[in-house]
Motif scaffolding. Sequence first.
Motif, PDB file in Angstrom:
ATOM      1  N   ASP A   1      33.452 -11.551 -22.520  1.00  0.00           N
ATOM      2  CA  ASP A   1      33.801 -13.223 -22.654  1.00  0.00           C
ATOM      3  C   ASP A   1      35.468 -13.757 -22.968  1.00  0.00           C
ATOM      4  OD1 ASP A   1      32.892 -16.220 -23.137  1.00  0.00           O
ATOM      5  OD2 ASP A   1      33.549 -15.616 -25.805  1.00  0.00           O
ATOM      6  N   LEU A   2      36.297 -12.223 -23.569  1.00  0.00           N
ATOM      7  CA  LEU A   2      37.316 -12.788 -23.402  1.00  0.00           C
ATOM      8  C   LEU A   2      38.037 -12.623 -22.185  1.00  0.00           C
ATOM      9  CD1 LEU A   2      39.725 -13.011 -25.233  1.00  0.00           C
ATOM     10  CD2 LEU A   2      40.146 -10.251 -25.790  1.00  0.00           C
ATOM     11  N   GLY A   3      37.465 -11.920 -21.312  1.00  0.00           N
ATOM     12  CA  GLY A   3      38.216 -11.800 -19.969  1.00  0.00           C
ATOM     13  C   GLY A   3      38.215 -13.208 -19.245  1.00  0.00           C
ATOM     14  N   SER A   4      36.931 -13.566 -19.844  1.00  0.00           N
ATOM     15  CA  SER A   4      36.555 -14.850 -18.349  1.00  0.00           C
ATOM     16  C   SER A   4      37.292 -15.957 -19.027  1.00  0.00           C
ATOM     17  CB  SER A   4      34.990 -15.340 -19.013  1.00  0.00           C
ATOM     18  OG  SER A   4      35.278 -17.006 -18.666  1.00  0.00           O
ATOM     19  N   ASN A   5      38.105 -15.813 -20.411  1.00  0.00           N
ATOM     20  CA  ASN A   5      39.342 -16.704 -21.011  1.00  0.00           C
ATOM     21  C   ASN A   5      40.456 -16.260 -20.116  1.00  0.00           C
ATOM     22  OD1 ASN A   5      37.070 -18.259 -22.351  1.00  0.00           O
ATOM     23  ND2 ASN A   5      37.289 -17.105 -23.946  1.00  0.00           N
ATOM     24  N   ILE A   6      40.633 -15.744 -20.432  1.00  0.00           N
ATOM     25  CA  ILE A   6      41.758 -14.676 -19.793  1.00  0.00           C
ATOM     26  C   ILE A   6      42.396 -15.286 -18.639  1.00  0.00           C
ATOM     27  CG2 ILE A   6      43.516 -12.982 -19.293  1.00  0.00           C
ATOM     28  CD1 ILE A   6      42.741 -11.286 -21.815  1.00  0.00           C
ATOM     29  N   ASN A   7      41.105 -15.149 -17.287  1.00  0.00           N
ATOM     30  CA  ASN A   7      41.012 -15.605 -16.447  1.00  0.00           C
ATOM     31  C   ASN A   7      41.514 -17.320 -15.977  1.00  0.00           C
ATOM     32  OD1 ASN A   7      41.051 -13.325 -14.760  1.00  0.00           O
ATOM     33  ND2 ASN A   7      38.135 -12.675 -14.817  1.00  0.00           N
TER      34      ASN A   7
END
Length: 72
Positions: A1-7
């Motif tokens: 989820d955090l990776g998605s937000n960063i992207n």
Amino acid sequence: DLGSNINVLKTLNLRFRCFLAKVHELERRNRLLEKQLQQALEEGKQGRRGLARRDQAVQTGFVSPIRPLGLP
């Protein structure tokens, strides 16, 4: 989820940078056009032929008089 937000943030950041680049380019073009307009106005004041006004007309050739319908 955090990776998605960063992207998502990276994508938004890239889009914003592209938007800012376009804004800066438009500002640069606007300054150039303003400078050209100012020069043209100054040349017009110095007795040279100025910019054509919207209310000026140019006759390009002879136009015959208008006759009412039915007359030869």
